[in-house]
Write an enzyme that holds these catalytic residues in place. Structure first.
Site, PDB file in Angstrom:
ATOM      1  N   SER A  27       0.833  -1.193   0.000  1.00  0.00           N
ATOM      2  CA  SER A  27       0.000   0.000   0.000  1.00  0.00           C
ATOM      3  C   SER A  27       0.877   1.258   0.000  1.00  0.00           C
ATOM      4  O   SER A  27       1.737   1.381  -0.846  1.00  0.00           O
ATOM      5  CB  SER A  27      -0.946  -0.049   1.207  1.00  0.00           C
ATOM      6  OG  SER A  27      -1.993   0.856   1.054  1.00  0.00           O
TER       7      SER A  27
ATOM      8  N   ASP B   4      -8.498  -6.950  -4.368  1.00  0.00           N
ATOM      9  CA  ASP B   4      -8.098  -5.605  -3.938  1.00  0.00           C
ATOM     10  C   ASP B   4      -8.698  -4.582  -4.908  1.00  0.00           C
ATOM     11  O   ASP B   4      -8.269  -4.478  -6.054  1.00  0.00           O
ATOM     12  CB  ASP B   4      -6.567  -5.525  -3.945  1.00  0.00           C
ATOM     13  CG  ASP B   4      -6.032  -4.186  -3.446  1.00  0.00           C
ATOM     14  OD1 ASP B   4      -6.843  -3.245  -3.253  1.00  0.00           O
ATOM     15  OD2 ASP B   4      -4.813  -4.073  -3.248  1.00  0.00           O
TER      16      ASP B   4
ATOM     17  N   HIS C 201      -7.703  -5.474  -0.106  1.00  0.00           N
ATOM     18  CA  HIS C 201      -6.428  -4.763  -0.062  1.00  0.00           C
ATOM     19  C   HIS C 201      -5.567  -5.223   1.112  1.00  0.00           C
ATOM     20  O   HIS C 201      -4.357  -5.350   0.993  1.00  0.00           O
ATOM     21  CB  HIS C 201      -6.718  -3.262   0.030  1.00  0.00           C
ATOM     22  CG  HIS C 201      -5.490  -2.421   0.100  1.00  0.00           C
ATOM     23  ND1 HIS C 201      -4.534  -2.424  -0.902  1.00  0.00           N
ATOM     24  CD2 HIS C 201      -5.048  -1.551   1.047  1.00  0.00           C
ATOM     25  CE1 HIS C 201      -3.563  -1.591  -0.563  1.00  0.00           C
ATOM     26  NE2 HIS C 201      -3.847  -1.057   0.605  1.00  0.00           N
TER      27      HIS C 201
END
Lengths: 404, 213
Positions: free
Chosen positions: A168, A334, A367
């Protein structure tokens, strides 16, 4: 069950005076003469970088794995968190015998610039006023975060890292370092990220920031001075964001339409559903360990990230001349950083004939899959690091596993 | 399982991989397109010390390769080769895959563009057994190397050795080396006339380069 309310801090001292000012981890203070130039044109002095390390640095300092944390992470990747008392956020990945094996590698994880766990951020004291910076803190970027980490490496006498890894926002830092500090990166593992923040993601972040700023306790960013806390706003921001870290499937699997501690609907606005109760809990515990202004600054840094922008929109140009080995990982469910965004990075790397692996992992975890128990992720990282270690000629006390 | 599905991993199929690896110079930069479970990449890494990369269409194959420490990306030979720069590799290898691509000509052009050399291996549809099945049986051929019936096979663009040479000529590629393997995986005598190679060869391996020479 948990509700959105101002909670007393568990550790006694407010975050910005406790762990924020005097972290239980290592911290390096960069004083006058070591100002950090920022992408905005401003510069920051003095500044601090708080970090944790795990494992042992080898003699020629060639076994460093730099771990970059995500938006709400911190340097406590693989040990008990000093505020929450919970395990480190990446203990599934980092430790003895784990994919990032602390028996082999020297693992470094620094709190990002702009954060609130000991590195300089908006809750730090502004030397000009003697008060917390608040909104007087300069806007920082992913590039600035990485620059601060490079200062940390300089301080530790580490020329280059064997691997830089993160998911991320951590993945954004990995890409930034691989693109703009090429000579310091032997291998890079950007996970579940993108070379730029999408419009939808900027939109989600804006919702979060507006929730914080709509809380009257935010006081135009001066809540620390005024001894208030925009907990409700920050909590709502966290709740909204948390939904984006999961997936519809995962939420349905975990909670369905199950009711929370009751057998019938109450015809009111209590947390009738388990999923509501879960989100409220996520929101209310978050405010104990995170600073509201830091949330604004870090989300902004992600919004501003666009690696191709400095290269006329050509992402491949950002990686031109790289000798690093890359392993890119995405997850099927995701929807914040979908596979296509990750594949764009792969294509850019192919365009400069970089050494790149790309794995998409099938999971419904959304995610946040990079933080979960995903055996395929662990196999990927283990295989990639072992191969990279052979290429680098790293020798470990016990023979590294034969891969072939 | 999906990895390199076109030809089963029999001993004869391994022979083409060994043959390919012998065509590659030590320490070269190599891209194996359709690398399956990474068998060739591993041979090349172990025996030729190459900088080996792979492209594989099946995600399962890719993930297995990466977990074994190979540099492999998920991608499609038909569409994804365009991303690579000219001359990025010493060898671009397409092993037992060309007959499964949608645009073999385009793929071959791309191989010759991104590699100084291209190495292509493929099942020879001119093999006597295949001709025999078609002529005398009147049915689409099924052989040990091509065991999948017409309605399920991923092989959509078969060619013979002669066809392949014709395509190379059309693209102006020069054939530096070609080897036909008989049904037992044994390389045929270099001196065998082309019509014999095309009849007896069950598969063929070509080392090509861009036309200038």
């Amino acid at each position: 069950m948990a509700t959105v309310k101002n909670r007393k801090r568990q550790s006694g001292a407010p975050l910005h005076l406790g762990e924020g000012a005097n972290p239980s981890s290592e911290v390096v203070h960069f004083g006058d003469g070591a100002a950090l130039p920022l992408d905005s044109g401003a510069s920051l002095t003095p500044f601090s970088v708080a970090y944790r390390s795990y494992g042992t640095l080898n003699e020629d300092k060639s076994n460093v794995v730099l771990v970059c944390h995500a938006l709400t992470g911190d340097q406590y990747a693989a040990n008990k968190h000093p505020v929450t008392g919970k395990p480190g956020w990446w203990e599934t990945m980092i430790g003895p015998g784990k994919p990032v094996d602390t028996g082999k590698y020297f693992v470094l994880c620094a709190n990002v610039l702009g954060g609130c766990m000991g590195s300089t951020g908006p809750s730090s004291t502004n030397p000009e006023t003697g008060k917390p910076y608040g909104l007087a803190f300069p806007v920082i970027t992913i590039g600035d975060m990485v620059r601060a980490q490079m200062r940390l490496l300089d301080h530790l006498g580490i020329d280059d890292v064997f691997c830089v890894i993160g998911g991320s926002m951590g993945g954004m830092q990995v890409l930034e370092m691989a693109a703009n500090h090429k000579e310091r990166v032997f291998s890079a593992i950007p996970i579940a990220c993108a070379a730029r923040h999408s419009s939808q993601n900027i939109a989600f972040h804006e919702v979060g920031r507006q929730a914080v700023m709509a809380d009257p306790e935010w006081r135009g960013g001066r809540y620390l001075d005024e001894k208030t806390s925009p907990s409700k706003g920050l909590s709502v921001a966290r709740m909204a964001a948390h939904i984006t870290y999961l997936s519809d499937e995962a939420l349905h699997r975990k909670f369905g339409r199950n009711l929370q501690d009751r057998s019938a609907l109450t015809y009111g606005f209590d947390a009738d559903f388990q999923v509501e109760s879960y989100l409220r809990h996520q929101g209310s515990t978050f405010v104990d360990r995170f600073d509201a202004n830091a949330y604004l600054y870090l989300t902004r840094a992600m919004d501003y990230f666009d690696l191709a922008a400095d290269h006329g929109g050509n992402l491949a140009a950002a990686f031109k001349g790289t000798n690093s080995r890359f392993c890119i990982v995405s997850f099927t469910s995701d929807w914040l950083f979908p596979t296509e965004e990750n594949r764009a990075v792969v294509q850019a790397l192919n365009a400069v004939a970089a050494n790149v692996s790309f794995v998409e992992i099938e999971t419904d975890g959304g995610h946040d899959s990079f933080l979960l128990n995903e055996p395929e992720l662990f196999e990927t990282i283990t295989g990639f690091l072992s191969s990279a270690a052979r290429r680098r000629g790293l020798r470990f006390a016990e023979a590294a596993d034969a891969v072939f | 399982m999906e990895a390199r599905p076109v030809i089963p991993a029999t001993d004869t199929a391994r022979v083409d991989l060994l043959l390919i690896s012998q065509m590659v110079e030590t320490g070269a930069r190599v891209l194996d397109i359709g690398c399956g479970d990474g068998a060739l990449l591993r041979i090349l890494t172990e025996t030729r010390n190459v900088d080996a990369r792979g492209v594989e269409i099946s995600q399962t194959g890719v993930n297995q390769c990466v977990a074994r420490g190979l540099s492999v990306v998920q991608g499609d030979a038909d569409t994804d080769l365009a991303n690579y720069p000219d001359g990025a590799f010493d060898y671009a290898i397409l092993s037992q895959t060309i007959q499964a691509t949608h645009r073999p000509r385009h793929v071959l052009e791309q191989l010759l563009r991104i590699g100084r050399h291209a190495i292509v291996s493929f099942p020879n549809f001119g093999h006597w057994r295949i001709r025999g099945q078609l002529v005398f049986g009147g049915r689409m051929p099924l052989t040990e190397n091509l065991p999948v019936p017409w309605y399920e096979t991923p092989n959509i663009h078969f060619c013979t050795i002669k066809d392949f040479i014709a395509l190379c000529n059309e693209l102006g590629a020069s054939v530096e080396r070609s080897v036909a393997l008989n049904a037992y995986g044994k390389p045929m005598a270099f001196s065998a006339p082309l019509f014999m190679q095309n009849l007896i060869g069950a598969q063929a391996v070509f080392l090509l380069s861009r036309g200038e020479s």
